[in-house]
Structure formats: C-alpha cells, structure tokens
Design a protein around this motif. Structure first.
Motif, PDB file in Angstrom:
ATOM      1  N   ARG A  19      -7.716  51.938  41.803  1.00  0.00           N
ATOM      2  CA  ARG A  19      -6.830  53.059  42.116  1.00  0.00           C
ATOM      3  C   ARG A  19      -5.477  52.913  41.429  1.00  0.00           C
ATOM      4  O   ARG A  19      -4.919  53.882  40.912  1.00  0.00           O
ATOM      5  CB  ARG A  19      -6.624  53.155  43.628  1.00  0.00           C
ATOM      6  CG  ARG A  19      -5.697  54.303  44.020  1.00  0.00           C
ATOM      7  CD  ARG A  19      -5.387  54.355  45.492  1.00  0.00           C
ATOM      8  NE  ARG A  19      -4.568  55.537  45.780  1.00  0.00           N
ATOM      9  CZ  ARG A  19      -3.982  55.775  46.947  1.00  0.00           C
ATOM     10  NH1 ARG A  19      -4.136  54.923  47.947  1.00  0.00           N
ATOM     11  NH2 ARG A  19      -3.244  56.853  47.123  1.00  0.00           N
ATOM     12  N   LEU A  20      -4.944  51.693  41.384  1.00  0.00           N
ATOM     13  CA  LEU A  20      -3.588  51.491  40.901  1.00  0.00           C
ATOM     14  C   LEU A  20      -3.503  51.215  39.402  1.00  0.00           C
ATOM     15  O   LEU A  20      -2.594  51.696  38.728  1.00  0.00           O
ATOM     16  CB  LEU A  20      -2.936  50.322  41.649  1.00  0.00           C
ATOM     17  CG  LEU A  20      -2.665  50.518  43.139  1.00  0.00           C
ATOM     18  CD1 LEU A  20      -2.068  49.245  43.731  1.00  0.00           C
ATOM     19  CD2 LEU A  20      -1.740  51.700  43.377  1.00  0.00           C
ATOM     20  N   GLY A  21      -4.409  50.402  38.889  1.00  0.00           N
ATOM     21  CA  GLY A  21      -4.231  49.864  37.542  1.00  0.00           C
ATOM     22  C   GLY A  21      -4.648  50.809  36.423  1.00  0.00           C
ATOM     23  O   GLY A  21      -5.518  51.662  36.595  1.00  0.00           O
ATOM     24  N   GLN A  22      -4.021  50.614  35.273  1.00  0.00           N
ATOM     25  CA  GLN A  22      -4.541  51.185  34.037  1.00  0.00           C
ATOM     26  C   GLN A  22      -5.621  50.269  33.475  1.00  0.00           C
ATOM     27  O   GLN A  22      -6.538  50.720  32.794  1.00  0.00           O
ATOM     28  CB  GLN A  22      -3.423  51.316  33.005  1.00  0.00           C
ATOM     29  CG  GLN A  22      -2.361  52.341  33.347  1.00  0.00           C
ATOM     30  CD  GLN A  22      -1.286  52.364  32.279  1.00  0.00           C
ATOM     31  OE1 GLN A  22      -0.555  51.402  32.101  1.00  0.00           O
ATOM     32  NE2 GLN A  22      -1.184  53.476  31.563  1.00  0.00           N
ATOM     33  N   ARG A  23      -5.460  48.980  33.766  1.00  0.00           N
ATOM     34  CA  ARG A  23      -6.414  47.977  33.293  1.00  0.00           C
ATOM     35  C   ARG A  23      -6.645  46.980  34.419  1.00  0.00           C
ATOM     36  O   ARG A  23      -5.710  46.548  35.094  1.00  0.00           O
ATOM     37  CB  ARG A  23      -5.862  47.285  32.050  1.00  0.00           C
ATOM     38  CG  ARG A  23      -6.754  46.204  31.463  1.00  0.00           C
ATOM     39  CD  ARG A  23      -6.367  45.907  30.003  1.00  0.00           C
ATOM     40  NE  ARG A  23      -4.961  45.672  29.796  1.00  0.00           N
ATOM     41  CZ  ARG A  23      -4.432  44.474  29.498  1.00  0.00           C
ATOM     42  NH1 ARG A  23      -5.214  43.422  29.364  1.00  0.00           N
ATOM     43  NH2 ARG A  23      -3.133  44.349  29.305  1.00  0.00           N
ATOM     44  N   VAL A  24      -7.901  46.625  34.639  1.00  0.00           N
ATOM     45  CA  VAL A  24      -8.275  45.614  35.634  1.00  0.00           C
ATOM     46  C   VAL A  24      -8.758  44.378  34.893  1.00  0.00           C
ATOM     47  O   VAL A  24      -9.637  44.471  34.026  1.00  0.00           O
ATOM     48  CB  VAL A  24      -9.381  46.129  36.581  1.00  0.00           C
ATOM     49  CG1 VAL A  24      -9.823  45.026  37.534  1.00  0.00           C
ATOM     50  CG2 VAL A  24      -8.889  47.338  37.363  1.00  0.00           C
ATOM     51  N   VAL A  25      -8.179  43.233  35.213  1.00  0.00           N
ATOM     52  CA  VAL A  25      -8.509  41.965  34.571  1.00  0.00           C
ATOM     53  C   VAL A  25      -9.152  41.055  35.611  1.00  0.00           C
ATOM     54  O   VAL A  25      -8.551  40.752  36.635  1.00  0.00           O
ATOM     55  CB  VAL A  25      -7.249  41.297  33.983  1.00  0.00           C
ATOM     56  CG1 VAL A  25      -7.591  39.939  33.377  1.00  0.00           C
ATOM     57  CG2 VAL A  25      -6.607  42.202  32.943  1.00  0.00           C
ATOM     58  N   LEU A  26     -10.381  40.637  35.340  1.00  0.00           N
ATOM     59  CA  LEU A  26     -11.116  39.784  36.258  1.00  0.00           C
ATOM     60  C   LEU A  26     -10.998  38.326  35.847  1.00  0.00           C
ATOM     61  O   LEU A  26     -11.286  37.969  34.701  1.00  0.00           O
ATOM     62  CB  LEU A  26     -12.598  40.190  36.290  1.00  0.00           C
ATOM     63  CG  LEU A  26     -13.529  39.335  37.149  1.00  0.00           C
ATOM     64  CD1 LEU A  26     -13.130  39.375  38.621  1.00  0.00           C
ATOM     65  CD2 LEU A  26     -14.981  39.788  36.976  1.00  0.00           C
ATOM     66  N   LEU A  27     -10.568  37.494  36.796  1.00  0.00           N
ATOM     67  CA  LEU A  27     -10.503  36.056  36.568  1.00  0.00           C
ATOM     68  C   LEU A  27     -11.745  35.396  37.153  1.00  0.00           C
ATOM     69  O   LEU A  27     -12.267  35.819  38.190  1.00  0.00           O
ATOM     70  CB  LEU A  27      -9.258  35.447  37.220  1.00  0.00           C
ATOM     71  CG  LEU A  27      -7.899  35.904  36.708  1.00  0.00           C
ATOM     72  CD1 LEU A  27      -6.793  35.137  37.430  1.00  0.00           C
ATOM     73  CD2 LEU A  27      -7.771  35.715  35.204  1.00  0.00           C
ATOM     74  N   SER A  28     -12.197  34.338  36.501  1.00  0.00           N
ATOM     75  CA  SER A  28     -13.323  33.558  37.013  1.00  0.00           C
ATOM     76  C   SER A  28     -12.879  32.777  38.235  1.00  0.00           C
ATOM     77  O   SER A  28     -11.682  32.641  38.518  1.00  0.00           O
ATOM     78  CB  SER A  28     -13.812  32.588  35.939  1.00  0.00           C
ATOM     79  OG  SER A  28     -12.792  31.634  35.653  1.00  0.00           O
ATOM     80  N   SER A  29     -13.849  32.249  38.977  1.00  0.00           N
ATOM     81  CA  SER A  29     -13.519  31.310  40.038  1.00  0.00           C
ATOM     82  C   SER A  29     -12.929  30.062  39.407  1.00  0.00           C
ATOM     83  O   SER A  29     -13.071  29.818  38.207  1.00  0.00           O
ATOM     84  CB  SER A  29     -14.765  30.974  40.856  1.00  0.00           C
ATOM     85  OG  SER A  29     -15.244  32.135  41.517  1.00  0.00           O
ATOM     86  N   ARG A  30     -12.250  29.268  40.218  1.00  0.00           N
ATOM     87  CA  ARG A  30     -11.497  28.119  39.698  1.00  0.00           C
ATOM     88  C   ARG A  30     -12.355  27.178  38.867  1.00  0.00           C
ATOM     89  O   ARG A  30     -13.458  26.849  39.295  1.00  0.00           O
ATOM     90  CB  ARG A  30     -10.889  27.350  40.891  1.00  0.00           C
ATOM     91  CG  ARG A  30      -9.855  26.330  40.498  1.00  0.00           C
ATOM     92  CD  ARG A  30      -9.136  25.791  41.695  1.00  0.00           C
ATOM     93  NE  ARG A  30     -10.055  25.044  42.568  1.00  0.00           N
ATOM     94  CZ  ARG A  30      -9.786  24.704  43.823  1.00  0.00           C
ATOM     95  NH1 ARG A  30      -8.651  25.066  44.373  1.00  0.00           N
ATOM     96  NH2 ARG A  30     -10.662  24.012  44.519  1.00  0.00           N
ATOM     97  N   PRO A  31     -11.822  26.766  37.686  1.00  0.00           N
ATOM     98  CA  PRO A  31     -10.533  27.130  37.121  1.00  0.00           C
ATOM     99  C   PRO A  31     -10.533  28.537  36.544  1.00  0.00           C
ATOM    100  O   PRO A  31     -11.474  28.948  35.874  1.00  0.00           O
ATOM    101  CB  PRO A  31     -10.316  26.075  36.036  1.00  0.00           C
ATOM    102  CG  PRO A  31     -11.697  25.692  35.601  1.00  0.00           C
ATOM    103  CD  PRO A  31     -12.537  25.765  36.838  1.00  0.00           C
ATOM    104  N   GLY A  32      -9.449  29.262  36.815  1.00  0.00           N
ATOM    105  CA  GLY A  32      -9.378  30.659  36.439  1.00  0.00           C
ATOM    106  C   GLY A  32      -9.200  30.875  34.945  1.00  0.00           C
ATOM    107  O   GLY A  32      -8.440  30.174  34.284  1.00  0.00           O
TER     108      GLY A  32
END
Length: 266
Positions: free
Chosen positions: A216-229
């Motif tokens: 809803r908010l972002g122009q771009r969504v960035v997904l991080l992996s589980s740790r280590p990110g």
C-alpha cells in the motif's frame, strides 16, 4: 531481481538519497559472532518510498540503524546525500515534559535555527500532520495516533536542513511506526503518511513485516532473506489498486513464505 507489479516506474531522480554497497554487519567475535547482514546492496533515489520487508530477525532494524549512523557496518559502504537522516520508531518517544510543539521544535533548536524561524517551521509541520490545534498539549493528553503524528512532524523537522544555503535531499527512516496502533488508526496514518510524503518529496525507507502495508505504501518493496539478511528480490508496486493490489500482496506473501521456509529447512 526487480519485478514490476504496478505501473511502469517513472525515470528515477538523478543520484541517490542513500546507497548501500556490500554492507555486512556482525555482532560479537569468534564462535559467538552473529552475522545480521551479509552483502546488502541497495539504492534509494531522492524522493523514493521504499519498504523493507522480511521475517522477524532478518536485519531490517539493523539496516536502518546503519543508515542512521547509530551503528557502523562491519564491512561495505553506506553513502548518503543527506548528513542527517531522521528516524521514527515504533514508539513515539516524545519528551513527556514538553508540549507537542516543543517536541517538534527541539531538533530545529538543536540545529541552531533562530527562534522566529523555528516557531514558524514548527507551526507548518504541525499543520502538515493535521495537529495545528494541539501544539500546547503534552504527550499524555494525546491519543496514540496523535502522538505518532507529533513524532512524524519531529522527524520531518530533523530531516529538513540546508548546507551552504541550499536545501539538501532529505531522508526519513521509519521502523514499523504504526505496528502498535489499532487497525483503524493505522489505516488513517498510512493514508496521512502518503499525503505528507507526496507533499514533502522526502525519501522514505520504511521497515515492516506486513506485506499489505508494504504494497500500500511503497513504490518499491525490497525483500530481505532470513538472517543473515541480504536482498533476495524487489518489486515495483507503485500505483496498484483493487484486485491488482490484492494480487501483488499474494505474490509477495508467497515469496516471503518461501524465504522463511528455506531458512527453516537449512
């Protein structure tokens, strides 16, 4: 990899508000060392709204702390075009003995702004967050949503500055600022944040674990992996509405579950 789920992105602004290159962060040493981030590469353009998404413990808050210069990376580089990014946390963290106006005015005072100018600017910021009539109230007299509005105005005050007589690009870092609010208040403040972002042109890096909020908010969504990110996938989601927004949430949710499942199986 960046997938486009919304309208084609407009040409990004020249340069960047923040650039991360090969950023690593470890805590502790030897066998007890914990690697929180492993090789994060990320550019945020001036005025861009980027949401960082990932499971709990993936390093989202650590990444914000590094950008804010509250901690230092173990390796890699972070380049800012603004020397003073502002940070907004889950809790409003207002000074309880100060009025709403005095809380907003504080970073302007610390920055050396003159009394008349900072009073004017404080009034403008309170009006921007629709609290122009609440400046004389103390935090305990405000609702949770109103306190977060004051915190947002204070963050915008921190992000606004000039160097050599010229306005520098501003950067606002937000760490799940609406997660402690009820659903209705959260929806209202999400809409208000978008309005304020469009009015100010501030670059935003917004941390959340809520896929719907990110889309809803972002122009771009960035997904991080589980740790280590580290960055595993990105999506352009600007301009989505209705069923397109629902579909995007489903796509990103499935990818998030895959990332979490692969970590659990490792």
């Amino acid at each position: 990899m960046t997938a486009t789920l919304g309208r084609p992105p407009v040409e990004p602004a020249t340069g960047h508000a923040v650039r991360l290159s090969g950023v690593h962060k470890s805590f502790g040493q030897g066998r007890d060392a914990v690697t929180a981030l492993a090789g994060v590469d990320l550019d945020v353009a001036p005025g861009e709204f980027v949401c960082l998404l990932g499971a709990s413990g993936c390093g989202k808050t650590t990444l914000l702390n590094l950008i804010a210069n509250l901690d230092q990376p173990s390796a890699g580089e972070i380049e800012l075009t603004t020397s003073r990014p502002a940070v907004m946390f889950q809790e409003a963290a207002l000074m309880p003995w100060l009025t709403a106006a005095a809380n907003v005015e504080l970073p302007l005072k610390l920055a050396g702004m003159g009394r008349t100018e900072r009073k004017t600017r404080t009034g403008e910021l309170l009006e921007l967050v629709r609290l122009s009539g609440a400046g004389a109230k103390r935090p305990h007299e405000l609702s949770g949503g109103m306190r977060q509005r004051v915190a947002l105005a204070r963050a915008l005050a921190s992000a606004t500055h000039t160097e050599d007589g010229e306005e520098r690009p501003s950067l606002l870092l937000m760490d799940e600022p609406f997660s402690a609010l009820d659903a209705i208040t959260r929806d209202v403040l999400q809409a208000e944040l978008l309005r304020i972002w469009e009015a100010t042109g501030t670059a935003v890096v917004f941390v959340t674990h809520d896929v719907r909020e990110a889309v809803r908010l972002g122009q771009r969504v960035v997904l991080l992996s589980s740790r280590p990110g580290k960055v595993v996938q990105q999506w352009r989601v600007d301009g989505l509405a209705g069923q397109d927004e629902v579909n995007a949430v489903d796509v990103i949710n499935r990818r998030l579950r895959e990332v979490i499942s692969s970590h659990a199986a490792a």
